[in-house]
Design a protein around this motif. Structure first.
Motif, PDB file in Angstrom:
ATOM      1  N   SER A 250       0.854  -1.183   0.000  1.00 39.86           N
ATOM      2  CA  SER A 250       0.000   0.000   0.000  1.00 39.86           C
ATOM      3  C   SER A 250       0.892   1.236   0.000  1.00 39.86           C
ATOM      4  CB  SER A 250      -0.888   0.004   1.252  1.00 39.86           C
ATOM      5  OG  SER A 250      -1.679  -1.155   1.312  1.00 39.86           O
ATOM      6  N   PRO A 251       0.341   2.427  -0.283  1.00 40.08           N
ATOM      7  CA  PRO A 251       1.155   3.638  -0.169  1.00 40.08           C
ATOM      8  C   PRO A 251       1.803   3.703   1.209  1.00 40.08           C
ATOM      9  CG  PRO A 251      -0.936   4.151  -1.217  1.00 40.08           C
ATOM     10  CD  PRO A 251      -1.035   2.725  -0.742  1.00 40.08           C
ATOM     11  N   ARG A 252       3.104   4.013   1.240  1.00 38.51           N
ATOM     12  CA  ARG A 252       3.816   3.964   2.518  1.00 38.51           C
ATOM     13  C   ARG A 252       5.083   4.793   2.468  1.00 38.51           C
ATOM     14  NH1 ARG A 252       6.691  -1.858   3.175  1.00 38.51           N
ATOM     15  NH2 ARG A 252       7.599  -0.710   4.916  1.00 38.51           N
ATOM     16  N   LEU A 253       5.567   5.157   3.665  1.00 39.14           N
ATOM     17  CA  LEU A 253       6.898   5.719   3.796  1.00 39.14           C
ATOM     18  C   LEU A 253       7.864   4.549   3.800  1.00 39.14           C
ATOM     19  CD1 LEU A 253       8.861   8.054   4.286  1.00 39.14           C
ATOM     20  CD2 LEU A 253       8.408   7.811   6.745  1.00 39.14           C
ATOM     21  N   CYS A 254       8.725   4.521   2.833  1.00 39.65           N
ATOM     22  CA  CYS A 254       9.566   3.351   2.585  1.00 39.65           C
ATOM     23  C   CYS A 254      10.998   3.622   3.015  1.00 39.65           C
ATOM     24  CB  CYS A 254       9.500   3.049   1.080  1.00 39.65           C
ATOM     25  SG  CYS A 254      10.365   1.590   0.572  1.00 39.65           S
ATOM     26  N   ASN A 255      11.575   2.708   3.783  1.00 43.56           N
ATOM     27  CA  ASN A 255      12.983   2.776   4.138  1.00 43.56           C
ATOM     28  C   ASN A 255      13.808   1.939   3.161  1.00 43.56           C
ATOM     29  OD1 ASN A 255      12.816   4.442   6.494  1.00 43.56           O
ATOM     30  ND2 ASN A 255      11.972   2.677   7.602  1.00 43.56           N
ATOM     31  N   ILE A 256      15.082   2.223   3.079  1.00 50.23           N
ATOM     32  CA  ILE A 256      15.961   1.465   2.187  1.00 50.23           C
ATOM     33  C   ILE A 256      15.901  -0.019   2.551  1.00 50.23           C
ATOM     34  CG2 ILE A 256      18.355   1.095   1.475  1.00 50.23           C
ATOM     35  CD1 ILE A 256      18.843   4.072   1.977  1.00 50.23           C
ATOM     36  N   GLY A 257      15.628  -0.853   1.568  1.00 47.54           N
ATOM     37  CA  GLY A 257      15.575  -2.301   1.793  1.00 47.54           C
ATOM     38  C   GLY A 257      14.200  -2.837   2.077  1.00 47.54           C
ATOM     39  N   ASP A 258      13.203  -1.959   2.279  1.00 46.22           N
ATOM     40  CA  ASP A 258      11.835  -2.439   2.517  1.00 46.22           C
ATOM     41  C   ASP A 258      11.288  -3.086   1.241  1.00 46.22           C
ATOM     42  OD1 ASP A 258      11.890  -1.496   5.070  1.00 46.22           O
ATOM     43  OD2 ASP A 258      10.516   0.185   4.738  1.00 46.22           O
ATOM     44  N   VAL A 259      10.567  -4.188   1.417  1.00 46.39           N
ATOM     45  CA  VAL A 259       9.955  -4.877   0.279  1.00 46.39           C
ATOM     46  C   VAL A 259       8.692  -4.119  -0.135  1.00 46.39           C
ATOM     47  CG1 VAL A 259       8.836  -6.998  -0.514  1.00 46.39           C
ATOM     48  CG2 VAL A 259      10.862  -7.122   0.954  1.00 46.39           C
ATOM     49  N   ILE A 260       8.600  -3.761  -1.415  1.00 51.05           N
ATOM     50  CA  ILE A 260       7.417  -3.058  -1.902  1.00 51.05           C
ATOM     51  C   ILE A 260       6.633  -3.877  -2.926  1.00 51.05           C
ATOM     52  CG2 ILE A 260       8.148  -0.712  -1.407  1.00 51.05           C
ATOM     53  CD1 ILE A 260       9.223  -0.490  -4.235  1.00 51.05           C
ATOM     54  N   CYS A 261       7.254  -4.926  -3.471  1.00 52.86           N
ATOM     55  CA  CYS A 261       6.544  -5.755  -4.445  1.00 52.86           C
ATOM     56  C   CYS A 261       7.215  -7.120  -4.540  1.00 52.86           C
ATOM     57  CB  CYS A 261       6.555  -5.056  -5.816  1.00 52.86           C
ATOM     58  SG  CYS A 261       5.551  -5.865  -7.071  1.00 52.86           S
ATOM     59  N   VAL A 262       6.414  -8.151  -4.696  1.00 48.67           N
ATOM     60  CA  VAL A 262       6.929  -9.497  -4.963  1.00 48.67           C
ATOM     61  C   VAL A 262       6.231 -10.012  -6.209  1.00 48.67           C
ATOM     62  CG1 VAL A 262       7.181 -11.865  -4.138  1.00 48.67           C
ATOM     63  CG2 VAL A 262       7.370  -9.947  -2.521  1.00 48.67           C
ATOM     64  N   ILE A 263       7.026 -10.393  -7.183  1.00 46.46           N
ATOM     65  CA  ILE A 263       6.504 -10.883  -8.451  1.00 46.46           C
ATOM     66  C   ILE A 263       6.829 -12.366  -8.599  1.00 46.46           C
ATOM     67  CG2 ILE A 263       6.663 -10.703 -10.982  1.00 46.46           C
ATOM     68  CD1 ILE A 263       7.316  -7.728 -10.570  1.00 46.46           C
ATOM     69  N   GLY A 264       5.840 -13.147  -8.966  1.00 43.01           N
ATOM     70  CA  GLY A 264       6.085 -14.523  -9.367  1.00 43.01           C
ATOM     71  C   GLY A 264       6.541 -14.493 -10.807  1.00 43.01           C
ATOM     72  N   ALA A 265       7.840 -14.725 -11.038  1.00 41.00           N
ATOM     73  CA  ALA A 265       8.402 -14.542 -12.373  1.00 41.00           C
ATOM     74  C   ALA A 265       8.102 -15.736 -13.265  1.00 41.00           C
ATOM     75  CB  ALA A 265       9.921 -14.350 -12.280  1.00 41.00           C
ATOM     76  N   LYS A 266       7.778 -15.431 -14.517  1.00 37.44           N
ATOM     77  CA  LYS A 266       7.552 -16.484 -15.500  1.00 37.44           C
ATOM     78  C   LYS A 266       8.872 -16.900 -16.136  1.00 37.44           C
ATOM     79  CE  LYS A 266       2.866 -15.070 -16.824  1.00 37.44           C
ATOM     80  NZ  LYS A 266       1.980 -14.699 -17.972  1.00 37.44           N
TER      81      LYS A 266
END
Length: 271
Positions: A250-266
């Motif tokens: 969700s919209p957030r204050l992000c610190n260095i290294g925080d996970v913002i997305c995980v993709i299941g790669a094809k």
């Protein structure tokens, strides 16, 4: 139904529910970490549903294997105690039982995880019965690793709750488990199957600087390499791979290294 208390010390153990008898045998386990609250609630509700049903086979359920909330990831001593719990769990299972491990990750698209080395036909047959679309081929949890080393086939299901969860989500997950048991003909239930999509691995996107992250896609979206994921302080964040968004912050204050997305790669060449 048989209820049994398994202890490895005075205050360390778990409760196991045994329903039905003979084959096929499915074991359901959750409560591995403190964040698996939705899994604990799901399996407790599954036990309540199954108690009144006639089973064609056996279902063994441990809703909360880690009752003391041992830190299994960051504390070596707690981790070793947890390993003893899982080894004891394996000792009370029939050798032919297939284990379904329920894990919870808040905000994630429900998906299945299997080890890339899992080629056993019995695993493939059970996978076909699980009504969850996405299957990620990835290294699995330490719990699954211990059980595989002791001769058990293990499939991990990741649900989208956490230590805090919606009761509506839990009811949805209960229905997924009941549909799965129905597809295996363990309980009488209308067959409900889905067309699975295999994903090659997880690809994790993290904040490279501190700032406000704003997503521009939704969980479950398909993306291609270079598609926009969101923005970090106005700068574009794009996907480096083709795949499916399993998690986006969700919209957030992000610190260095925080996970913002995980993709299941094809895999390359996958349509």
């Amino acid at each position: 139904m048989l209820l049994e208390r398994i202890n490895i010390s005075i205050d360390l153990g778990f409760t196991i529910f045994r329903l039905g008898k003979e084959n096929p045998c499915i074991a359901l386990i959750s409560g591995i970490t403190y964040d698996d609250g939705c899994g604990v609630a799901t399996l407790r509700n599954v036990v309540d549903k199954l108690k009144s049903l006639t089973l064609r086979g056996s279902v063994i359920v441990v809703p909360h294997v880690n009752e003391l909330d041992l830190d299994v990831e960051n504390n070596r001593y707690s981790g070793s105690l947890f390993n003893l719990l899982i080894k004891r769990f394996s000792e009370v299972l029939p050798s032919n039982c297939l284990v379904i491990e329920l894990r919870c990750a808040s905000g994630f698209e429900p998906h299945i995880v299997i080890d890339k080395a899992s080629t056993d036909n019995s695993v493939k047959n059970v996978l076909e019965a699980i009504p969850i679309k996405y299957i990620v081929m990835s290294n699995t949890s330490n719990t699954a690793k211990i059980l595989r080393e002791r001769g058990f086939n293990v499939i991990t299901i990741v649900f989208g709750g956490g230590k805090e969860f919606s009761l509506d989500d839990v009811e949805q997950y209960v229905q997924v488990i009941l549909d799965f048991l129905g597809n295996l003909n363990i309980i009488k239930r209308r067959v409900k199957q889905v067309q699975h999509e295999y994903l090659d691995r997880y690809h994790v996107i993290k904040c490279h600087s501190r700032g406000i992250f704003v997503p521009s896609i939704a969980r479950g979206s398909e993306v291609s390499a270079k598609d926009l994921i969101g923005s970090l302080d106005g700068a574009e964040v794009t996907s480096p791979v083709d795949g499916v968004v399993l998690y986006v912050s969700s919209p957030r204050l992000c610190n260095i290294g925080d996970v913002i997305c995980v993709i299941g790669a094809k895999s390359k060449g996958t349509p």
